[in-house]
Design an enzyme around this catalytic site. Structure first.
Site, short mmCIF file in Angstrom:
data_model
loop_
_atom_site.label_atom_id
_atom_site.label_comp_id
_atom_site.label_asym_id
_atom_site.label_seq_id
_atom_site.Cartn_x
_atom_site.Cartn_y
_atom_site.Cartn_z
N SER A 279 4.19 -6.10 2.74
CA SER A 279 3.38 -5.22 3.46
C SER A 279 1.93 -5.62 3.64
O SER A 279 1.65 -6.79 4.13
CB SER A 279 3.45 -3.84 3.09
OG SER A 279 3.06 -2.97 4.00
N MET A 280 1.07 -4.83 3.12
CA MET A 280 -0.40 -5.60 3.17
C MET A 280 -0.80 -6.46 2.22
O MET A 280 -1.35 -7.29 2.50
CB MET A 280 -1.40 -4.26 2.68
CG MET A 280 -1.65 -4.02 1.45
SD MET A 280 -3.14 -2.79 1.12
CE MET A 280 -4.42 -3.75 1.54
N TRP B 69 0.95 -1.21 -0.08
CA TRP B 69 -0.16 -0.09 0.05
C TRP B 69 0.88 1.14 0.02
O TRP B 69 1.93 1.24 0.79
CB TRP B 69 -0.94 0.02 1.31
CG TRP B 69 -1.66 1.17 1.48
CD1 TRP B 69 -2.96 1.49 0.87
CD2 TRP B 69 -1.50 2.32 2.20
NE1 TRP B 69 -3.67 2.41 1.58
CE2 TRP B 69 -2.56 3.07 2.17
CE3 TRP B 69 -0.10 2.89 2.69
CZ2 TRP B 69 -2.47 4.35 2.75
CZ3 TRP B 69 -0.26 4.07 3.42
CH2 TRP B 69 -1.45 4.91 3.32
N HIS C 216 11.21 -0.20 5.74
CA HIS C 216 10.06 -0.83 5.37
C HIS C 216 10.41 -1.17 3.65
O HIS C 216 10.05 -2.35 3.28
CB HIS C 216 8.75 0.04 5.39
CG HIS C 216 7.48 -0.75 5.24
ND1 HIS C 216 6.95 -1.77 5.87
CD2 HIS C 216 6.68 -0.51 4.29
CE1 HIS C 216 5.96 -2.38 5.25
NE2 HIS C 216 5.76 -1.56 4.31
N ASP D 218 12.35 -0.86 10.40
CA ASP D 218 11.24 -0.68 9.69
C ASP D 218 10.05 0.14 10.62
O ASP D 218 9.71 -0.31 11.47
CB ASP D 218 10.26 -2.04 9.38
CG ASP D 218 9.10 -1.79 8.44
OD1 ASP D 218 8.53 -0.68 8.59
OD2 ASP D 218 8.66 -2.76 7.89
#
Length: 289
Positions: free
Chosen positions: A100-101, A34, A258, A229
């Site tokens: 991530s997402m 995202w 991240h 992160d």
């Protein structure tokens, strides 16, 4: 451009997912984070197919050049969209890589669709197992943190994305691990997303509890997370994954932010290839392609 049809929206319109499909061999499916698109995987798409793998990357609904629906920004729908990708391309023996997402898509697909067609899974800087602070998840992030993100999107989405991008890649007063050009590229990619999708997905990845989904994973699993992160802190995500997937291998990238798909691109490519090839990934920084 190539598109996969992933059903219809509430108004009966077809939902099209933009994707790329490169190389030959056992497939690796890359699921983006995202609020980017599959184009964030530029350095993986340029390298992984060179090593005897078919690499597919697609863009989630609402982002990039995929259909921008009004509803459907929940993980059951995202998992169904992933199933449409695997089914339409008839992929077998797949390695799913969720960033991530995108890690949430992997977890929900494995429980909702029984892991069909999938041989192994990798979670990179992922939001799993559960980000939101609740009574039974006291180490999660307070809801106010996510409300603040949505407020920033409402106030000035473009300024929010510029600030978010710097945190994403660990850019600070002294640290500048990516170029200004890379920051501009990432922001332009994220700006294409619909405001509705950008907002709704904050609540989706924040409030979705993947703990039970993860317990269904019995195939080889790899967890990669950067120790620095600040977007998805490893203490509430990557470091907790083996509580729910005990056989998963956890690999920490010391000092990585991240967005390690850029800052640690060569190491990530190497480790994904090792994992797909059935070789144990090490925590050492020494590697070669």
């Amino acid at each position: 451009m190539s598109y996969i049809t992933a059903g219809r929206d509430a108004n009966g319109h077809e939902v099209k997912l933009h994707y790329v499909d490169q190389g030959q061999g056992d497939p690796i499916v890359l699921i983006h984070g995202w609020p980017a698109s599959h184009e964030m995987w530029e350095y993986q798409l340029a390298e992984l197919p060179k090593h005897g793998h078919r690499v597919v990357a697609y863009t989630r609904r609402g982002f990039g050049n995929s259909t921008k629906t009004w509803e459907g920004y929940d993980y059951d729908t995202f998992a169904d969209d992933l199933k449409a990708v695997l089914d339409e391309l008839d992929l077998q023996n797949v390695t799913l890589v969720g960033f991530s997402m995108g890690g949430g898509e992997v977890a929900r697909y494995m429980s909702r669709h029984g892991g069909a067609r999938v041989a192994r899974v990798a979670f990179v800087s992922a939001v799993t197992p559960f980000l939101l602070q609740t009574d039974d998840n006291p180490d999660g992030a307070p809801k106010a943190n996510f409300d603040k993100m949505v407020e920033g999107i409402h106030k000035d989405r473009f300024d929010f994305l510029a600030t978010f991008g710097k945190q994403f890649f660990g850019v600070g007063t002294i640290s500048h691990p990516v170029s200004n050009a890379t920051l501009d590229w990432m922001q332009a990619m994220c700006q294409i997303a619909s405001p509705r999708a950008t907002e709704q997905c904050v609540y989706a990845f924040a409030a979705t509890d993947f703990r039970q989904d993860l317990k269904t994973i019995k195939i080889p699993a790899l967890v990669i997370h950067g120790s620095s992160d600040a977007t998805v802190p490893p203490a509430v995500s990557g470091e907790r994954m083996t509580q729910f997937v005990p056989h998963a291998q956890f690999v920490e990238y010391s000092g990585a932010p991240h967005g390690l798909f850029i800052t640690e691109k060569d190491r990530l490519n190497h480790d994904l290839l090792q994992f797909v090839g059935g070789t144990k990934v090490t925590n050492s920084n020494a590697f070669s392609l």
